[in-house]
Design a protein around this motif. Structure first.
Motif, PDB file in Angstrom:
ATOM      1  N   VAL A   1      35.218  36.963  41.801  1.00  0.00           N
ATOM      2  CA  VAL A   1      35.289  37.175  40.345  1.00  0.00           C
ATOM      3  C   VAL A   1      33.889  37.066  39.745  1.00  0.00           C
ATOM      4  O   VAL A   1      33.473  37.904  38.939  1.00  0.00           O
ATOM      5  CB  VAL A   1      36.233  36.144  39.687  1.00  0.00           C
ATOM      6  CG1 VAL A   1      36.226  36.319  38.176  1.00  0.00           C
ATOM      7  CG2 VAL A   1      37.634  36.287  40.235  1.00  0.00           C
TER       8      VAL A   1
ATOM      9  N   ASP B   1      34.584  33.343  43.975  1.00  0.00           N
ATOM     10  CA  ASP B   1      33.275  33.952  44.227  1.00  0.00           C
ATOM     11  C   ASP B   1      33.301  35.446  43.933  1.00  0.00           C
ATOM     12  O   ASP B   1      32.346  36.013  43.406  1.00  0.00           O
ATOM     13  CB  ASP B   1      32.851  33.737  45.690  1.00  0.00           C
ATOM     14  CG  ASP B   1      32.508  32.279  45.955  1.00  0.00           C
ATOM     15  OD1 ASP B   1      32.751  31.461  45.046  1.00  0.00           O
ATOM     16  OD2 ASP B   1      32.023  31.976  47.071  1.00  0.00           O
TER      17      ASP B   1
ATOM     18  N   THR C   1      40.856  51.084  42.144  1.00  0.00           N
ATOM     19  CA  THR C   1      41.987  51.862  41.652  1.00  0.00           C
ATOM     20  C   THR C   1      41.748  52.283  40.206  1.00  0.00           C
ATOM     21  O   THR C   1      42.049  53.418  39.823  1.00  0.00           O
ATOM     22  CB  THR C   1      43.263  51.013  41.723  1.00  0.00           C
ATOM     23  OG1 THR C   1      43.194  50.210  42.897  1.00  0.00           O
ATOM     24  CG2 THR C   1      44.489  51.867  41.766  1.00  0.00           C
ATOM     25  N   VAL C   2      41.199  51.364  39.424  1.00  0.00           N
ATOM     26  CA  VAL C   2      40.932  51.670  38.014  1.00  0.00           C
ATOM     27  C   VAL C   2      39.887  52.776  37.924  1.00  0.00           C
ATOM     28  O   VAL C   2      40.037  53.733  37.148  1.00  0.00           O
ATOM     29  CB  VAL C   2      40.438  50.404  37.287  1.00  0.00           C
ATOM     30  CG1 VAL C   2      40.178  50.700  35.834  1.00  0.00           C
ATOM     31  CG2 VAL C   2      41.443  49.278  37.437  1.00  0.00           C
TER      32      VAL C   2
ATOM     33  N   LYS D   1      33.739  43.477  46.571  1.00  0.00           N
ATOM     34  CA  LYS D   1      34.819  42.515  46.375  1.00  0.00           C
ATOM     35  C   LYS D   1      35.788  42.551  47.551  1.00  0.00           C
ATOM     36  O   LYS D   1      36.156  41.524  48.108  1.00  0.00           O
ATOM     37  CB  LYS D   1      35.547  42.861  45.077  1.00  0.00           C
ATOM     38  CG  LYS D   1      36.486  41.811  44.563  1.00  0.00           C
ATOM     39  CD  LYS D   1      37.136  42.338  43.286  1.00  0.00           C
ATOM     40  CE  LYS D   1      37.838  41.245  42.519  1.00  0.00           C
ATOM     41  NZ  LYS D   1      38.418  41.746  41.264  1.00  0.00           N
TER      42      LYS D   1
ATOM     43  N   TRP E   1      31.440  44.607  35.715  1.00  0.00           N
ATOM     44  CA  TRP E   1      32.339  44.727  34.563  1.00  0.00           C
ATOM     45  C   TRP E   1      31.565  45.010  33.292  1.00  0.00           C
ATOM     46  O   TRP E   1      32.018  45.722  32.407  1.00  0.00           O
ATOM     47  CB  TRP E   1      33.189  43.446  34.423  1.00  0.00           C
ATOM     48  CG  TRP E   1      34.343  43.410  35.374  1.00  0.00           C
ATOM     49  CD1 TRP E   1      35.064  44.480  35.840  1.00  0.00           C
ATOM     50  CD2 TRP E   1      34.927  42.254  35.986  1.00  0.00           C
ATOM     51  NE1 TRP E   1      36.052  44.061  36.694  1.00  0.00           N
ATOM     52  CE2 TRP E   1      35.995  42.702  36.800  1.00  0.00           C
ATOM     53  CE3 TRP E   1      34.668  40.879  35.921  1.00  0.00           C
ATOM     54  CZ2 TRP E   1      36.798  41.835  37.540  1.00  0.00           C
ATOM     55  CZ3 TRP E   1      35.466  40.013  36.657  1.00  0.00           C
ATOM     56  CH2 TRP E   1      36.515  40.490  37.462  1.00  0.00           C
TER      57      TRP E   1
ATOM     58  N   THR F   1      41.743  46.071  44.146  1.00  0.00           N
ATOM     59  CA  THR F   1      40.482  45.851  43.434  1.00  0.00           C
ATOM     60  C   THR F   1      40.368  46.839  42.283  1.00  0.00           C
ATOM     61  O   THR F   1      41.253  47.666  42.068  1.00  0.00           O
ATOM     62  CB  THR F   1      39.272  46.072  44.354  1.00  0.00           C
ATOM     63  OG1 THR F   1      39.221  47.460  44.669  1.00  0.00           O
ATOM     64  CG2 THR F   1      39.375  45.273  45.630  1.00  0.00           C
ATOM     65  N   ASP F   2      39.248  46.775  41.559  1.00  0.00           N
ATOM     66  CA  ASP F   2      39.028  47.682  40.434  1.00  0.00           C
ATOM     67  C   ASP F   2      38.779  49.114  40.887  1.00  0.00           C
ATOM     68  O   ASP F   2      38.597  49.996  40.067  1.00  0.00           O
ATOM     69  CB  ASP F   2      37.822  47.213  39.624  1.00  0.00           C
ATOM     70  CG  ASP F   2      38.040  45.833  39.076  1.00  0.00           C
ATOM     71  OD1 ASP F   2      38.521  45.725  37.947  1.00  0.00           O
ATOM     72  OD2 ASP F   2      37.751  44.855  39.789  1.00  0.00           O
TER      73      ASP F   2
ATOM     74  N   PRO G   1      36.371  36.972  27.570  1.00  0.00           N
ATOM     75  CA  PRO G   1      37.827  36.741  27.544  1.00  0.00           C
ATOM     76  C   PRO G   1      38.322  35.974  26.321  1.00  0.00           C
ATOM     77  O   PRO G   1      39.505  36.035  26.007  1.00  0.00           O
ATOM     78  CB  PRO G   1      38.088  35.950  28.832  1.00  0.00           C
ATOM     79  CG  PRO G   1      36.768  35.448  29.277  1.00  0.00           C
ATOM     80  CD  PRO G   1      35.719  36.352  28.725  1.00  0.00           C
TER      81      PRO G   1
ATOM     82  N   PHE H   1      36.934  41.798  29.627  1.00  0.00           N
ATOM     83  CA  PHE H   1      36.529  41.358  30.960  1.00  0.00           C
ATOM     84  C   PHE H   1      35.254  40.527  30.897  1.00  0.00           C
ATOM     85  O   PHE H   1      35.027  39.672  31.730  1.00  0.00           O
ATOM     86  CB  PHE H   1      36.287  42.560  31.875  1.00  0.00           C
ATOM     87  CG  PHE H   1      37.517  43.026  32.576  1.00  0.00           C
ATOM     88  CD1 PHE H   1      37.814  42.570  33.846  1.00  0.00           C
ATOM     89  CD2 PHE H   1      38.387  43.905  31.975  1.00  0.00           C
ATOM     90  CE1 PHE H   1      38.947  42.998  34.508  1.00  0.00           C
ATOM     91  CE2 PHE H   1      39.526  44.346  32.625  1.00  0.00           C
ATOM     92  CZ  PHE H   1      39.802  43.872  33.891  1.00  0.00           C
TER      93      PHE H   1
END
Lengths: 582, 335
Positions: free
Chosen positions: A521, A519, A445-446, A507, A528, A442-443, A154, A151
């Protein structure tokens, strides 16, 4: 959107509250420990001052002290009542006396209980399961760590087999089926025969089952990296031939367990076995429903996907681990479970409500609106089994909190229970329509899946493993390494999840404001990075765990000169036997 | 209780409850959906290339980061003109003996939603370069690069597509970078991703949770004007870049461009609304304005942003002027 508006949303407030709980508990543990260290330090200082004074004592003072000492040291001869007969402890009441003279940096914790009689063959089988599980934990989380790095970097590699989209399912499936599932099955091979008070039906089936599950993960991972997957649904990425191996493995172990329960010498079926056997049956149903093509055209695939992924985590991992907890927690606390009835209530409500919530992963999608609403209602219903389970565990803990500081396994249990409460209820909060609006895609969930799969499942599994492996092998892991494992894993998890949750909330709000996608990201970049740092800590803790596991099964036995009467007699007996055979 | 002490009865009941609920909440709705569902009559089936491209999309796990669902909420408006309905996914069936159906709806939006990407970004040149190295076109992208979908050759043969990669991203690659068949198929799939308009007479579902328009207090001080920078970032930046300098050999610069700085507003608006293919040294531009249904206010905001950024300093235009031209374009196109 106004940020104050956000704090008026019950779902968001609930989540903040839930996340605060583990942080507060961890801080409390740290505070208590720090206070103890400070106290020690202060006492030492006082001691030094006292020594200074001692050096300057006058002869008169010394004389007075000597005099008093003489008076105080007057004692009876101890023979006034007993005469000259030697003392005896005919009921063995005084035993296992420990001496602690100096302050240690790593406080010594309670040793594991003496080894109960477990068939050596079964011991070996369980250790094989746990050993394979440990390997998959290392493998799976090394992949996960690498994905986290991708992340922020890359372009770290340009190899097709290692590209993000292919590796991500390798990580999730390896930790699901390789690590968690094998560890659970291995522990069940200990629990099921013990609570049935019967020998395991077949060791051979156990080994075949182990081979099947391992083969599934090896084959599935290779396929995924080669670009052969099942078409996209999360945790359903293995194609059916690989998944069939897993199912075969579970079927074999299931039969093994049911036969063992059939031969039980107890009248009741202990609640652990309810959970364990049900989890195994349900996994087979879930896998079958998910892999049969008959009802998967068009959106049907998505409805089944929602069902599969959520039943997978809730009915397999969660149910199974709860079953293990109902055995191991009372065992480790050396008292019965607080309420057997609550355990049964939690069992049936878990089946009823968990069943309904699958489609909450697809709220606002083209799936029928009523099905989405049912999922939300089911998510709220989950409050019942979660609170019942948590209450049961915490009430079992009640009265034994003092054991917490003296044990290296109990902190794992406690954190597992706390995350069971917060992680599960967070899932409920996430399913509300408004919170879904902010957090879905979005993250967040992660972060949630790591809070639950890691915070609940991994911590519970580690607790159980640290409990039984020393009993099976008679070898204990170094306590400092267990402590380091615990703290690195817990702090790593918080570093991983909290920044991700903050970042993903921002986000979601940017998306709702209609800001350009790019924006959002760019905004996520620092979060991250924190995730990668937290992930690294977690990964380091797994290295320590693997080391501890190695020590538990392979540590060289120390040369011990028998000291207790039992040991002296036993070694004399053994010695004599040896003489005879020579 | 006796019942609980019989393992057949106990486990049988648990299994029965579980299977029963499974039938109610999963299997029946899925079957029901399957029976009462068909693709929209005007939906275009995937071409052979697009099907191959979809397989490549699946194999590379693109769904890990890209959703394909426009939800019926206001925030998803940027990804499509209407919320997705069940019929949009009806054409998906099992791929083959080994692999299941792939609706590819996804659960993570780490990258943009792709439901309508064929309309939003149809340029072959852009897509190929973006696949070869995303950061060559989108500086801050975190998407993986897919260089293994490209070949390096001394000479471009007939029928092959060369990808012009800017020097810093070639990483020492000498020779021509040529798209493989798989890369072209993947782009064909991406180009095919377009929302099918609903047939006449069918009511378009609403987007829920609409933002309340701030009316109170804004006394025409520009608070309600479209944000030119954000619109540029969404619709133009991936080709013309944040610094307005474009990419050599692919996308022309807007900084110092005679079209942007000049007074021929009609030409400027026409390019935005209808696309442009007048200069062979650059890639074809698609009809960005029409494809994304940009309003005259939004087009004016973009034009003014371009006229006054990166050192450009030209006279700005009003939405009314732009509206006149757009209306004219509409009339001429219809004829």
């Amino acid at each position: 959107m106004d940020s104050t508006y956000l704090f008026n949303e019950s779902g968001i407030l609930l989540t903040i509250f839930l996340i605060a709980i583990p942080i507060i508990v961890a801080s409390l543990i740290v505070l208590v420990k720090t206070y103890a260290i400070l106290n020690d330090y202060r006492k030492k200082k006082n001691l030094e001052q006292f020594y200074e004074r001692l050096k300057r004592l006058s002869p008169e003072e010394i004389e007075r002290l000597e005099q008093r000492k003489k008076e105080l040291s007057f004692s009876l001869s101890n023979k006034e009542l007993a005469g000259d007969a030697p003392p005896s402890d005919s009921r063995g009441l005084i035993d296992n006396i420990s001496h602690e003279e100096d302050i240690r940096f790593v406080p010594s914790k309670k040793k594991s209980q003496p080894r109960p009689f477990i068939e050596p063959g079964l011991t070996k089988l369980i250790l094989w399961y746990l050993g394979c599980a440990t390997f998959w934990l290392l493998f799976g989380t090394t992949v996960g760590e690498y994905l986290g790095i991708k992340f922020t970097a890359p372009d770290i590699d340009h190899i097709s087999w290692l590209s993000f989209g292919r590796l991500r399912p390798v990580h999730t499936n390896a930790v699901f089926w390789g690590w968690s599932s094998l560890a659970m099955l291995g522990l069940a091979y200990y629990v099921v025969p013990r609570v049935s008070n019967a020998a395991i039906a077949s060791l051979r089936l156990g080994y075949i089952s182990l081979i099947c599950v391992n083969a599934c993960v090896v084959l599935g991972s290779l396929f995924l990296m080669a670009g052969i997957n099942n078409g996209g649904g999360e945790y359903r990425e293995y194609i059916w031939p690989a998944m069939a191996l897993l199912a075969a493995g579970v079927v074999l172990s299931l039969f093994n367990f049911i036969f063992t329960i059939g031969q039980r010498t107890t009248k009741e079926i202990y609640v652990s076995n309810w959970y364990i056997i049900s989890a195994m049956m349900f996994l087979l149903v879930i896998a079958l429903v998910a892999y049969v093509p008959a009802w998967q055209s068009g959106l049907g695939e998505t409805i089944i996907q929602g069902y599969y992924m959520h039943q997978g985590v809730g009915m397999w991992f969660m149910l199974f681990c709860l079953g293990l907890m109902y055995y191991f927690l009372p065992q480790q606390l050396n008292k019965p479970i607080y309420s057997y009835g609550l355990g049964i209530l939690a069992f049936w409500t878990q089946i009823l409500f968990y069943k309904l919530i699958g489609t909450h992963h697809f709220i606002f999608s083209a799936i029928p609106w009523w099905l989405q609403t049912v999922a939300i209602v089911g998510s709220v219903g989950m409050v019942i089994p979660v609170i019942a389970g948590t209450t049961n565990f915490l009430m079992t803990f009640k009265g034994s909190w003092n054991k917490l500081s003296g044990s290296y396994t109990l902190p794992f249990y406690l954190i597992g229970i706390i995350f069971y409460f917060t992680g599960s209820l967070q899932g409920t909060a996430e399913a509300f329509r408004f919170t879904n609006l902010v957090w879905h895609f979005t993250d967040f969930t992660v972060a949630h899946s790591h809070l639950t799969m890691y915070g609940i499942i991994c911590f519970m599994l580690w607790a159980c493993i640290y409990t039984i492996v020393p009993r099976l092998t008679g070898k204990e892991p170094p306590q400092i390494a267990v402590g380091a494992h615990f703290w690195l894993a817990l702090i790593g998890l918080l570093f991983y999840t909290v920044p991700l949750m903050i970042g993903s909330t921002l986000k979601g709000l940017m998306w709702m404001d209609g800001k350009p996608f790019m924006d959002s990201v760019v905004m996520m970049a620092p979060y991250w990075l924190w995730r990668a740092i937290g992930g690294t800590l977690m990964w380091l803790s797994h290295l320590l765990f693997a080391y501890n596991f190695y020590v538990m099964i392979n540590r060289k036995r120390e040369v011990v000169i028998p000291a207790s009467p039992i040991a002296i007699l036993k070694s004399k007996e053994e010695l004599e036997k040896q003489v005879l055979t020579f | 209780m006796k019942f609980f002490n019989d393992h057949f009865k106990l486990f049988g009941t648990a299994l029965g409850l579980f299977v029963g609920l499974t039938i109610v909440v999963a299997i029946t709705p899925a079957l029901n959906n399957q029976e009462n569902n068909a693709p929209l009559p005007n939906a275009i089936p995937l071409s052979k290339d697009a099907i191959a491209g979809k397989n490549s999309f699946i194999a590379n796990g693109c769904v890990a980061c890209h959703t394909q669902q426009v939800r019926n909420v206001d925030m998803d408006k940027m990804w499509g003109s209407r919320p997705n309905i069940a019929a949009d996914y009806a054409a998906n069936t099992r791929i083959d003996l080994w692999r299941n159906t792939a609706t590819l709806m996804g659960t993570e939006r780490t990258g943009p939603d792709l439901t309508n990407v064929g309309t939003r970004q149809p340029s072959v040149a852009w897509n190929l370069l973006h696949l070869y190295q995303p950061r060559a076109v989108v500086e801050k992208s975190i998407m993986p690069a897919y260089p293994w979908l490209f070949k390096v050759k001394d000479k471009v043969e007939e029928g092959e597509t060369e990808v012009i990669v800017p020097e810093p991203f070639r990483k020492g690659v000498r020779g021509k970078i040529v798209a493989s068949e798989e890369a072209l198929q993947l782009v064909a799939y991406l180009q095919s991703l377009k929302q099918t308009p609903l047939p006449d007479g069918k009511v378009t579902p609403d987007f829920l949770y609409q933002k309340e328009l701030k009316t109170a207090g804004s006394a025409g001080d520009g608070a309600n004007l479209a944000d030119g920078r954000a619109l540029y970032s969404t619709h133009c930046q991936s080709c013309h870049q944040a610094n307005g300098e474009g990419l050599k050999g692919a996308f022309p610069p807007l900084k110092g461009s005679p079209v942007v700085l000049g007074d021929d507003l009609e030409l400027f608006v026409t390019i935005i609304m209808k696309g442009y293919d007048a200069r062979p040294e650059y890639a074809v531009m698609n009809a960005v304005g029409t494809d994304n249904k940009l309003t005259p206010e939004e087009v004016a905001a973009i034009i003014n942003h371009e006229k006054t950024s990166w050192g450009n300093n030209a006279k700005t235009v009003s939405p009314e002027e732009v509206k006149k031209i757009i209306d004219f374009i509409k009339i001429t196109t219809e004829q």
